[in-house]
Write an enzyme that holds these catalytic residues in place. Sequence first.
Site, PDB file in Angstrom:
ATOM      1  N   ARG A 175       0.010   1.433  -6.003  1.00  0.00           N
ATOM      2  CA  ARG A 175       0.624   0.602  -4.943  1.00  0.00           C
ATOM      3  C   ARG A 175      -0.544  -0.043  -4.115  1.00  0.00           C
ATOM      4  O   ARG A 175      -0.149  -1.239  -3.398  1.00  0.00           O
ATOM      5  CB  ARG A 175       1.517   1.288  -3.841  1.00  0.00           C
ATOM      6  N   GLU A 215       5.781 -14.401 -20.276  1.00  0.00           N
ATOM      7  CA  GLU A 215       5.679 -12.926 -19.865  1.00  0.00           C
ATOM      8  C   GLU A 215       4.065 -12.336 -20.747  1.00  0.00           C
ATOM      9  O   GLU A 215       3.566 -11.790 -20.188  1.00  0.00           O
ATOM     10  CB  GLU A 215       6.794 -12.076 -20.323  1.00  0.00           C
ATOM     11  N   TRP A 241      -4.025  -1.731   0.007  1.00  0.00           N
ATOM     12  CA  TRP A 241      -4.138  -3.059  -0.670  1.00  0.00           C
ATOM     13  C   TRP A 241      -4.503  -4.258   0.397  1.00  0.00           C
ATOM     14  O   TRP A 241      -3.375  -4.356   1.196  1.00  0.00           O
ATOM     15  CB  TRP A 241      -2.906  -3.573  -1.432  1.00  0.00           C
ATOM     16  N   LYS A 259       1.435  -2.645  -7.409  1.00  0.00           N
ATOM     17  CA  LYS A 259       2.678  -2.723  -8.186  1.00  0.00           C
ATOM     18  C   LYS A 259       3.943  -3.128  -7.345  1.00  0.00           C
ATOM     19  O   LYS A 259       4.664  -3.889  -7.886  1.00  0.00           O
ATOM     20  CB  LYS A 259       2.911  -0.968  -8.350  1.00  0.00           C
ATOM     21  N   HIS A 305       2.629 -33.460 -24.927  1.00  0.00           N
ATOM     22  CA  HIS A 305       2.746 -34.215 -23.889  1.00  0.00           C
ATOM     23  C   HIS A 305       1.508 -33.857 -23.001  1.00  0.00           C
ATOM     24  O   HIS A 305       1.827 -34.221 -21.862  1.00  0.00           O
ATOM     25  CB  HIS A 305       4.139 -34.013 -23.218  1.00  0.00           C
ATOM     26  N   ASN A 341       2.275  -0.220   6.254  1.00  0.00           N
ATOM     27  CA  ASN A 341       2.531  -1.128   5.338  1.00  0.00           C
ATOM     28  C   ASN A 341       3.027  -2.295   5.805  1.00  0.00           C
ATOM     29  O   ASN A 341       4.134  -2.116   6.754  1.00  0.00           O
ATOM     30  CB  ASN A 341       3.363  -0.744   4.208  1.00  0.00           C
ATOM     31  N   GLY A 342       2.778  -3.495   5.371  1.00  0.00           N
ATOM     32  CA  GLY A 342       3.469  -4.920   5.930  1.00  0.00           C
ATOM     33  C   GLY A 342       2.457  -5.947   6.600  1.00  0.00           C
ATOM     34  O   GLY A 342       1.180  -5.697   6.689  1.00  0.00           O
ATOM     35  N   LYS A 383       0.994 -10.900 -18.868  1.00  0.00           N
ATOM     36  CA  LYS A 383       0.540  -9.431 -19.211  1.00  0.00           C
ATOM     37  C   LYS A 383      -1.103  -9.490 -19.511  1.00  0.00           C
ATOM     38  O   LYS A 383      -1.687  -8.934 -18.904  1.00  0.00           O
ATOM     39  CB  LYS A 383       1.223  -9.030 -20.276  1.00  0.00           C
ATOM     40  N   GLU A 435      -3.268 -10.458 -16.255  1.00  0.00           N
ATOM     41  CA  GLU A 435      -3.150  -9.373 -15.371  1.00  0.00           C
ATOM     42  C   GLU A 435      -3.869  -8.152 -15.342  1.00  0.00           C
ATOM     43  O   GLU A 435      -4.729  -7.781 -14.764  1.00  0.00           O
ATOM     44  CB  GLU A 435      -1.563  -8.737 -15.474  1.00  0.00           C
ATOM     45  N   CYS A 487       1.009  -1.016  -0.092  1.00  0.00           N
ATOM     46  CA  CYS A 487       0.059   0.013  -0.103  1.00  0.00           C
ATOM     47  C   CYS A 487       1.064   1.180   0.079  1.00  0.00           C
ATOM     48  O   CYS A 487       2.059   1.266  -0.096  1.00  0.00           O
ATOM     49  CB  CYS A 487      -0.818  -0.112   1.137  1.00  0.00           C
TER      50      CYS A 487
END
Length: 631
Positions: free
Chosen positions: A27, A506, A93, A626, A529, A119-120, A510, A513, A2
């Site tokens: 964030r 990647e 977040w 982010k 396979h 944060n954390g 994307k 996301e 956050c």
Amino acid sequence: MCGIVAYIGPRDAAPILLEGLQRLEYRGYDSAGIAVAPPAGAKGAKAAKGARGAHQDAPRELRVRKTKGRVADLAETVPARFKGGAGIGHTRWATHGEPSDANAHPHTDRAGRIAVVHNGILENADELRARLRDEGAEFLSETDTEVLAHLVSAQLAEADGDLEEAVRRSLQQVVGTYGVAVLDAEQPDRIVVARNGSPIVLGIGEKEMFAASDVAALVRYTRQVVHLDDGELAVVRADGFRTFTEDARATAKQPSTVDWEVGSFDTGEYEHFLAKEIHEQPAAVERTLSGRIDDRFATAHLGGLNLDPREARAFRRVKVLGCGSAYYAGELGAQLIEELSRVPAHAEPASEFRYRNPVIEADTLYIAVSQSGETYDTLAAVQEIKRKGGRVLGVVNTVGSAIARECDGGLYLHAGPEISVASTKAFTSTVVAFALIALHFGRVHDLSPADGRRICAGLKALPDQIRQILDHEKKTGQIAELAKRYADHPGMMFVGRVRGWPVAREGAQKLKEVSYVHAEAYPASELKHGPLALIGPELPTVAVVPDDELLEKNLTTLGEIRARRGRVLMVGHTAPDVKLAEDTVLVPRNEPELDPILLGIPLQLLAYHAAVALGRDVDKPRNLAKSVTVE
């Protein structure tokens, strides 16, 4: 995960906090709030709506506004007269408790005197909550942060009302990670901040001070910043700051200068930051390469690695660690290092690394990759390697970040700030940085001068070739049109071989996301396979097909897909027979080792345009943030 903003000075804090939170919204963005200490003459001021109910005998209360939703929603609740020159703000977040008004930060003690943003994760929050309840504390949220507000409040009496001492004693009782800012209505001349595993940066102004979890919140007001280290606290006043450790030892900090421009945090001519950052890639790659190509010796000049040739030759293995897109960039990087230097190299998710009790080898060079330089899983992996005597280099974008400071050397990307949650220019610049490292190691080992010159020329050509891809899309809108057609499918398969395989991974990352379309990446050689059972008209395949020694094998895979009525979108250098690919996106050729850098650009555009076509929140996709500063 956050954003934190704090201000103390002669101006009203609220507008500065709100503006800073908007810059940090990438964030974390499920709720937001601010707390402001009323001016010194406002004794007995009542808490604003949204603050905790206060005792009537409390002489001063903080003004608090917080709400579920975005910063814009918060701004609508803040009245014009929300005065006070000291304040803290937060955009969240969720890690504890669902998004709600009650769970939004700041959190206050029962009296409304102490406010905390955090944060954390506090790992012993349940234990502390039970103890504080026994002492009479009442909790109104599901968060671990509220525990800290009550803990600081309880410690104030034992600390004779000294806020910094109360915060210091409180943090000594905490287990976990934190970046915190604490405000006291009774001491509006100071804010106390602290860091352990989650970033806190101080901003030095003219008779005013700032603090934030990210320099993005500060660059409009100051370029002079100080990064706190883990286990460090600071008392911030309008006229300066003082730093010290959890055991009260004074520390000395030297400011550094941030070179990011304010304009980097605006979308400019683009609708979204993601589009802007995709189109900034030619300039970002130029900055990553600037001053680092040594034409005389056909190598890369990388003094920041802090490795002389003898030391570089001594390593027998390279291990690359990163998370998410940084991990996929690390896969491409490991491939480049192994291909050019012939030193075995491998990439691994940093989030898993330390939990398998890894063997740290003296002749292995470890490289940590993080755009923010604050990714907690990667930082913890670096610390584990250092604890066991390993040598670690960092590839990061943020100067002064925790990972950069922990590593023995490394490269800054200089890609510029990246605001969209989905990484594009930082990803591409990271792979370019690895190409420089691979060239450097290759020339130290057995890469010939001729091959060195070939790679140098290829690196120099990259910015203009990326511009060609982007300019072609601007003129034709080919990928935007393809994205509209493919976005209607419930899922997509991405495939590639060897150099194309990390590009496919990647690309799938994307797409899922930003568009929320299910995407799965698989090595093209592995389709037969098992995953071939999924192929059919309803599941399109994006195939990454460079024009290299595996071209014929890749085309055979396309034939297998088409034989099962699968629709193929091929990204490559040469248009195949129409029977093999229904749609083709072509990119310029570079050197085979560097082609993956260019092949990834159309996949970024595909994801972006698919998200736009589906009406997604492109820059702030749901459930993601982010900078991931928690486990």
